[in-house]
Design a protein around this motif. Structure first.
Motif, PDB file in Angstrom:
ATOM      1  N   SER A  43       0.829  -1.212   0.000  1.00  0.00           N
ATOM      2  CA  SER A  43       0.000   0.000   0.000  1.00  0.00           C
ATOM      3  C   SER A  43       0.859   1.255   0.000  1.00  0.00           C
ATOM      4  O   SER A  43       0.931   2.005   0.986  1.00  0.00           O
ATOM      5  N   PRO A  90       1.346   4.965  -1.975  1.00  0.00           N
ATOM      6  CA  PRO A  90       0.442   5.847  -2.723  1.00  0.00           C
ATOM      7  C   PRO A  90       0.637   5.710  -4.235  1.00  0.00           C
ATOM      8  O   PRO A  90       1.773   5.706  -4.721  1.00  0.00           O
ATOM      9  N   GLU A 107      -1.881   9.498  -4.460  1.00  0.00           N
ATOM     10  CA  GLU A 107      -3.057   9.012  -3.740  1.00  0.00           C
ATOM     11  C   GLU A 107      -2.995   9.431  -2.273  1.00  0.00           C
ATOM     12  O   GLU A 107      -1.941   9.392  -1.636  1.00  0.00           O
ATOM     13  N   LEU A 139      -3.807   8.375   1.277  1.00  0.00           N
ATOM     14  CA  LEU A 139      -4.116   7.161   2.030  1.00  0.00           C
ATOM     15  C   LEU A 139      -4.844   7.445   3.338  1.00  0.00           C
ATOM     16  O   LEU A 139      -5.149   6.520   4.093  1.00  0.00           O
ATOM     17  N   LEU A 180      -4.647   0.771   7.538  1.00  0.00           N
ATOM     18  CA  LEU A 180      -5.700   0.573   6.531  1.00  0.00           C
ATOM     19  C   LEU A 180      -6.393  -0.761   6.798  1.00  0.00           C
ATOM     20  O   LEU A 180      -6.214  -1.736   6.054  1.00  0.00           O
ATOM     21  N   GLY A 194      -0.091   1.025   5.336  1.00  0.00           N
ATOM     22  CA  GLY A 194       0.233   1.966   4.267  1.00  0.00           C
ATOM     23  C   GLY A 194       1.625   2.543   4.452  1.00  0.00           C
ATOM     24  O   GLY A 194       2.063   2.799   5.582  1.00  0.00           O
TER      25      GLY A 194
END
Length: 372
Positions: free
Chosen positions: A112, A114, A129, A131, A244, A254
């Motif tokens: 995970s 970004p 992204e 998170l 997450l 993440g």
């Protein structure tokens, strides 16, 4: 007048950079988003959250000119030394190609990191992204189970170690070569302790002391050869990990702030996680987490691993002690001095390992007990 001129120039420069950020956001389709800055950290990078309706993204602003130059791929130790600390320590500086390349490689392997949504590598701008806000450092005080989160972080580390990665990472039309965390880099980082920490608490070390320090560290670093290297993200701790829970297995943790990643001994990121400079990890978690990682990473030679863990812990904490004093004295960020007692305690604990006996004796020679 001179100070006022500098302030005006900085203001004009920031206005120009703000326009570049806005143009970049617009070119990526986020021109109508609200842009809010995150609080600053110890680096020259800045981060902004873009929000439009229910959608969010992160804008990374990393102007390359604000950092020392990087080393060419085949630079010798002497050439790296001539270029400065970023080159010696194998830091990516503000080269966003490093972040983009490693992020893409991690995501491709199910981790995970970004996703990169847009990039202007030349201007040092990335849209990535978002998170979320559930950093480990926030989620645990808010009620998340510390043991569960740290077990997940260790499982992610073990999965990273079991994964294969190329030497050259490509993304956004650019490439980034990840090097070995070699003796030159590791040794240079320990010297921050001599350059900044010792002068504050014991005075400038002599040339003879520096030579003895380097020699003993070279001996200690020889313990790292017992295990094959893997990709180390290099700043793996509660401020850079996001919880997450809706995701599966190793992707529940993440990953942030990995652009300085290198190929290193597998204990490096584990030390970073457990011997956190910014928060106290429950003492009863340390040994179970080490054992969990050792088994999940499918390693052999536990005694050799424990020695490498202590050596890398001492190396990392010596570096951090120097950096925190430097941030306070050179950069006016006095809040980092408040973190020194915790890091100093980690350092003392690491030095208790037999592999570091001679370095521990050297430190005792020059520092009063309360400042070691």
């Amino acid at each position: 007048m001179e100070t006022g001129g500098r302030a005006l120039a900085q203001s004009l420069s920031e206005d120009a950079r703000a326009r570049e950020r806005a143009e970049f956001a617009a070119s990526a389709g986020w021109g109508d988003a609200a842009i809010n800055a995150f609080p600053g950290d110890a680096s020259t990078r800045r981060y902004f959250r873009l929000n439009r309706g229910g959608e969010r993204a992160i804008l990374m602003d990393a102007p390359a000119a604000s950092e020392a130059p990087l080393a060419p791929d085949n630079a010798s130790p002497a050439e790296r030394e001539a270029l400065g600390y970023n080159a010696v320590a194998r830091l990516a500086g503000n080269n966003v190609a490093a972040f983009a390349g490693i992020a893409q490689a991690l995501a491709e392997r199910g981790f995970s990191a970004p996703r990169v949504l847009a990039a202007d590598v030349q201007r040092g701008l990335l849209l990535i992204e978002d998170l979320g806000d559930a950093l480990y450092a926030r989620a645990i005080p808010a009620g998340a189970h510390e043991g569960t989160l740290y077990a997940s972080a260790v499982d992610t580390l073990a999965a990273l170690y079991r994964s294969s990665f190329p030497d050259v990472f490509e993304a956004c039309g650019s490439h980034w070569r990840v090097h070995a965390y070699d003796e030159t880099a590791l040794l240079a980082e320990t010297r921050l302790y001599l350059d900044w920490y010792l002068p504050r608490f014991a005075g400038d070390p002599s040339a003879d002391f520096r030579a003895e320090w380097d020699g003993l560290w070279r001996q200690a670093l020889a313990t790292l050869g017992a295990h094959a290297p893997g990709l180390a993200l290099r700043d793996y701790h509660a401020e850079n990990l996001i919880w997450l829970p809706e995701r599966d297995a190793e992707s529940r943790t993440g990953l942030l702030d990995f652009q300085d990643g290198l190929f290193a001994h597998p204990a490096y990121d584990l030390v970073s996680l457990i011997e956190d400079a910014r928060r106290d990890v429950s003492p009863d978690l340390a040994d179970p987490l080490k054992t969990r990682f050792f088994k999940a990473a499918k390693l052999q030679d536990r005694a050799g691993f424990d020695a490498a863990y202590a050596v890398l812990g001492a190396q990392r904490n010596a570096k951090i002690l120097g950096i925190f004093v430097r941030l306070a004295e050179r950069d006016g960020k006095a809040r980092y001095l408040d973190l020194i007692p915790r890091v100093r305690a980690h350092f003392e604990q690491d030095l208790a390992h037999p592999a570091l006996r001679d370095i521990a004796a050297l430190v005792r020679r020059v520092l009063p007990e309360g400042a070691r």
